[in-house]
Enzyme design. Sequence first.
Site, PDB file in Angstrom:
ATOM      1  N   CYS A 141       0.827  -1.215   0.000  1.00  9.98           N
ATOM      2  CA  CYS A 141       0.000   0.000   0.000  1.00  9.98           C
ATOM      3  C   CYS A 141       0.851   1.250   0.000  1.00  9.98           C
ATOM      4  CB  CYS A 141      -0.849   0.077   1.261  1.00  9.98           C
ATOM      5  SG  CYS A 141      -1.952  -1.283   1.452  1.00  9.98           S
ATOM      6  N   ARG A 182     -12.498   0.388  -6.705  1.00 10.35           N
ATOM      7  CA  ARG A 182     -12.148   0.212  -5.298  1.00 10.35           C
ATOM      8  C   ARG A 182     -11.493   1.478  -4.731  1.00 10.35           C
ATOM      9  NH1 ARG A 182      -9.778  -5.302  -3.553  1.00 10.35           N
ATOM     10  NH2 ARG A 182      -8.793  -4.925  -1.571  1.00 10.35           N
TER      11      ARG A 182
HETATM   12  P1  XMP Z   1      -0.806  -7.169   3.379  1.00 10.03           P
HETATM   13  O1  XMP Z   1       0.007  -6.355   4.330  1.00 10.03           O
HETATM   14  O2  XMP Z   1      -1.354  -8.410   3.967  1.00 10.03           O
HETATM   15  O3  XMP Z   1      -2.057  -6.233   3.022  1.00 10.03           O
HETATM   16  O4  XMP Z   1      -0.033  -7.423   2.111  1.00 10.03           O
HETATM   17  C1  XMP Z   1      -3.127  -6.668   2.216  1.00 10.03           C
HETATM   18  C2  XMP Z   1      -4.231  -5.650   2.267  1.00 10.03           C
HETATM   19  O5  XMP Z   1      -3.818  -4.404   1.695  1.00 10.03           O
HETATM   20  C3  XMP Z   1      -4.952  -3.724   1.135  1.00 10.03           C
HETATM   21  N1  XMP Z   1      -4.600  -3.332  -0.235  1.00 10.03           N
HETATM   22  C4  XMP Z   1      -4.186  -2.106  -0.586  1.00 10.03           C
HETATM   23  N2  XMP Z   1      -4.072  -0.970   0.131  1.00 10.03           N
HETATM   24  N3  XMP Z   1      -3.260   0.128  -1.801  1.00 10.03           N
HETATM   25  C5  XMP Z   1      -3.620   0.171  -0.497  1.00 10.03           C
HETATM   26  O6  XMP Z   1      -3.505   1.230   0.131  1.00 10.03           O
HETATM   27  C6  XMP Z   1      -3.343  -0.982  -2.584  1.00 10.03           C
HETATM   28  O7  XMP Z   1      -2.995  -0.981  -3.746  1.00 10.03           O
HETATM   29  C7  XMP Z   1      -3.839  -2.161  -1.934  1.00 10.03           C
HETATM   30  N4  XMP Z   1      -4.106  -3.407  -2.390  1.00 10.03           N
HETATM   31  C8  XMP Z   1      -4.557  -4.099  -1.313  1.00 10.03           C
HETATM   32  C9  XMP Z   1      -6.125  -4.671   1.215  1.00 10.03           C
HETATM   33  O8  XMP Z   1      -6.926  -4.277   2.294  1.00 10.03           O
HETATM   34  C10 XMP Z   1      -5.458  -6.015   1.449  1.00 10.03           C
HETATM   35  O9  XMP Z   1      -6.289  -6.949   2.103  1.00 10.03           O
END
Ligand code: XMP
Length: 539
Positions: free
Chosen positions: A363, A458
Site C-alpha cells: 500500500c 475500489r
Molecule cells: P498485506 O500487508 O497483507 O495487506 O499485504 C493486504 C491488504 O492491503 C490492502 N490493499 C491495498 N491498500 N493500496 C492500499 O492502500 C493498494 O494498492 C492495496 N491493495 C490491497 C487490502 O486491504 C489487502 O487486504
Amino acid sequence: MFQNNLLAKGRAQTSFSDMAAARQSDNPDSQFYPSAEEFFPANSHLALTFDDITLATLYSEILPRDTQLGTTLAEGLHLNIPVISSDMDTVTEARMAIAMALNGGLGLIHYNMPERQQLSEVSRVKNHVHGLIQEPIKVTPDQSIGDVLELIEQKKFGFSTFPVVDKKGRLVGLLSGHVVKPRYAKKKVSEALTPRAQVHTIKKRELGKDPIARADKFFTEHIGIHKLLVVDDDDHLQGLITMSDVERITQERNAQFKPARDAHFHLICGAAVSATRNAFGELDRERILNHVGALVERGVDVVAVSTAHGHSKGVGDTVKVLRDAFPQLPIIAGNVTSAAGAQYLAECGANAVKVGQGPGSICTTRIVAGVGIPQMTALYICSRAAAKKKVAILADGGITKSGDIVKALTLSHAVICGGIFAGCNEAPGEVVEISGKFYKQYRGMGSFAAMKAGSAARYGHLSNPTQKVAPEGVEALKEACGSVDRVLAQLIGGIQSGMGYLGAANLLQLREKARYIRVSPAGMREAAPHDVVELKTGN
Ligand code: XMP
C-alpha cells in the site's frame, strides 16, 4: 461543618488513593500492563501499530495445543481459524480459497475479473470435493504412447496413469502407467488402454456427503486398485480419486482444525464486490443485485463490499441494497479506521467491518493521499464502536508475522492477509526465477496495473483510469514459499503460542485478557534475533 465534611472527604480520598497505591506497589502489573480500555486512551496522542506494542504474559493453565481458534463473523458464518486471504488478484482465486477453507479459514475471491469468471471461481470452491481431482489430465485414444511420454516430460508430471476419453469427454478406458514405456512409443493409446468395462468407476452422485469415506471403503474392498474414476450418468469423466490422496486426507482428519464448511458440507467461500457505478456515476443497483444474486445461487457464504474508503455513501448504499435484498447473507464491508466509519457500516447492515487504511505491504495510500491510521490504534477505535453494534471486526493488512496476528486478535475477530499468502503455490500467477531464487508477483489492487485490469472502482476512480490517476499501491514480488498448508501451520502455531502465554483458552478470552505496553526502538531491536550470525531463519 461544611469544611469538616470536606476534610473528612479529603481524608477518605487520601486513604483510598493510598490503598490503591499500596495495591499497585504489591502488584505493579496493572500499572505497567493496562487493559485495552486504559492503554489506548492513555496513548491517544499517538497512532500505534503492531511493532509499537507488546503483550504482557499472564498466569496460564492453558497449553498452546489446547487453545480453540474458532470465530463467528455472522450468523451462519463460522471459521475454525481466524484467518482470511485477501480479495486481491495476486492472492485469492478458487485454488487459494479452497486451501484456506480446507485449513478452517476463508478466502475472498477478488473482483478484478469478469463477473462470469468470478461466479465460476466460486462454483469451483463450492463444488470442491476434497480428494477428488476434478480436472484430471486426460489422453485420447488416437494419441500415441510416444505423445503421452512427451507430455509427461514436457509438463514434468510425477505420474503416468491417465484416464482416456473420447471427443465428448466420455470415458473410454484407463491408460495404465506400466504400458507408458518407450518400447511401446509407436503404439496407439487405443491399443494399450484397459477398456472401459474393466475400469472401476463410481457415479458422482453416489459419492454422498463424505466422498473420502466412500472412496476409502472402495479401496479396501478392491485389493490392488489405486485409482477410482468418477463419472456422471452419461459416463462423462468428472474426476479421479487416488488411494494415496485418500490415505493422506484420512490421516489429516485427526488434525485439530477442521475445514470450514457450510451446512451442506461444502467448503465455505467469500467473494468481493465493488460499489459499481453506471454511466451517470450513480450506484448501479441492478447490476450489483444481479451479480450478488448469481453469487448467492452458486452458494457464496459471504460477500465483501471491498473498497479503500468504506465510510462513504457509495459503500453504505451498496451494503443497504444488499441487506434489503438478501436479509440472511453475511456481509463484510470496508475499509474504515474510525469509530464513526465502523458504526456507519454496521448501521447500513454489515455483519463484519474491515479495518485498515494503508497498513498493507504493497500500500502507498498514506504516502500518496497522506491518509490512514496505524493498525493497532485503528483496531482499538473501530472495535469499541463495533462492539456496541454487535458486529465483528476484521484486521486487514500489515501482518508480516504470527505475533502481529496475536496482537490484532486482541481487538478483532479475524485477520485478513495478502502478502503472507502471495508467495504460496495456491496464489494466482507463475513462479519466476531471478538469480537462482524463486518469486511470485504481488501487487496492490490500487497499483496502476491492477486498476487497469479493473479494480479502479475500489479506489474511487473510473473503471478505465488514465495516466493522471495516482496509484495507491505498488507492484512487487514475494519469495515463493510453498503451500498454504505449510504457511498456515506456522501462523497457527504462533497464534496458539501467544494464547498460551496469555492463559487464553479461546479468542474471546484473548480479547478480554490482553494487556499492553509500548515498546521503544531498542526494545523492538531486542525482540528480533540480534548479535548472532543467523544460520537458519525462524520460519
Ligand atoms: P498485506 O500487508 O497483507 O495487506 O499485504 C493486504 C491488504 O492491503 C490492502 N490493499 C491495498 N491498500 N493500496 C492500499 O492502500 C493498494 O494498492 C492495496 N491493495 C490491497 C487490502 O486491504 C489487502 O487486504
